[in-house]
Design a protein around this motif. Structure first.
Motif: not given
Length: 333
Positions: A46-49, A52-53, A57
């Motif tokens: 699951l990528p973050d940052g 990615a959001s 999202q």
């Protein structure tokens, strides 16, 4: 150009539109970034940052919802036009958009949460068409095309009047702007749950249309000719109406009232693929999805304040439709 090349080209155009829409926005993303984030998500990491959001999202659910709305409205419009043998028929001919609008503004007036508003809108659209069909049968017309259209116009007008009455006591500082913006159409704030609602509705509505596409195409020959070929026209028309209404109600409940798509895109598909419904249906769905993705991208990119989708579809739809009318109107029959 044959059926498969046309469908393949339309699918390729849709993919390009999806990629472009994912890249464009206040927070720009490159194609490489999108591909890397997609691969990471598919591999289980699951990528973050912020990238990615923005992608997972905000932008991806909205782009997918726009494509599903366009495909649903276009497929429903193609089905209605061949069923009623009228190129001017659109998905809201039986009052589904008016009923869905009434349900939505009623939910806003009652202060319901967004999921309840969408559910009430979907129920209002389906209930309106159900009432139209019940009245047409009660009048002794057994669901004949002209009777359904005239009844739909009358019930749609009543639903529109109900919408106007509901807007009268609404709070002018809060509720009334929300009602107006919803009725103009928009996908701001679209979530993954909206895609999860739209996709099953599209599959349930389009599935029977695809399976019965040959029989549905025979309705274009006329009532007597279709019956002579073994088609139970009344029952088949009922199935088509239910399936097309299901897709339209789901689209309107998610994105609000968006005109012209279900009227214009089937004509574009018909000019490219001919009059055969089995060719028009998939092509219309693909073209409608690509068209709505581009329209939604423009809606959130043209100005600081988001432009309602219904406004853009009307601005673009009217001249495009007139151009199609001038160049290819003789090929509709």
């Amino acid at each position: 150009m044959g059926r498969l090349p046309q469908t393949g080209v339309a699918a390729a155009v849709l993919l390009l539109c999806l990629a472009l829409s994912l890249m464009v926005g206040p927070y720009g993303l490159s194609l490489r970034q999108i591909g890397g984030l997609m691969l990471a998500a598919l591999s289980g990491r699951l990528p973050d940052g912020p990238e990615a959001s923005v992608l997972f999202q905000i932008r991806l659910p909205r782009v997918l919802a726009a494509g599903l709305v366009g495909a649903a409205l276009s497929a429903a419009g193609a089905a209605y036009q061949v069923t009623f043998r009228n190129p001017l028929v659109s998905p809201d001919i039986l009052g589904v958009s008016a009923g869905a609008g009434f349900g939505a503004v009623l939910g806003i007036l009652l202060g319901l949460p967004i999921l309840a508003i969408q559910g009430l809108s979907f129920t209002g659209g389906m209930a309106t068409v159900g009432l139209v069909m019940a009245l047409a049968v009660a009048f002794g017309n057994r669901g004949e095309a002209l009777s359904l259209i005239l009844t739909g116009i009358a019930i749609g007008a009543l639903a529109g009047a109900g919408t106007a009455m509901v807007k009268t006591p609404a709070d002018p500082d809060d509720q009334l702007p929300a009602m107006t913006f919803w009725l103009l159409g928009g996908l701001a704030g679209t979530r993954t749950a909206d895609v999860a609602f739209l996709l099953p509705a599209l599959l349930l509505g389009a599935g029977p249309l695809i399976l019965m596409r040959w029989r549905i195409g025979l309705l274009a020959l006329g009532e007597e000719e279709a019956r002579a070929l073994g088609v139970e026209t009344t029952r088949l028309r009922l199935v088509v109406i239910v399936c097309a209404t299901l897709m339209t109600a789901a689209a309107v409940a998610t994105a609000g009232t968006i005109g012209w798509v279900g009227l214009m895109v089937p004509h574009m598909a018909r000019l490219l693929a001919g009059a055969r419904f089995d060719r028009v249906l998939p092509l219309a769905a693909l073209l409608g999805a690509a068209f709505m993705v581009l329209i939604d991208t423009a809606a959130r990119s043209l100005a600081v304040t988001e432009v309602p989708l219904g406004v853009l579809t009307a601005i673009l739809g009217a001249p495009v439709f007139l151009t199609l009318l001038a160049r290819g109107g003789r090929r509709w029959n």
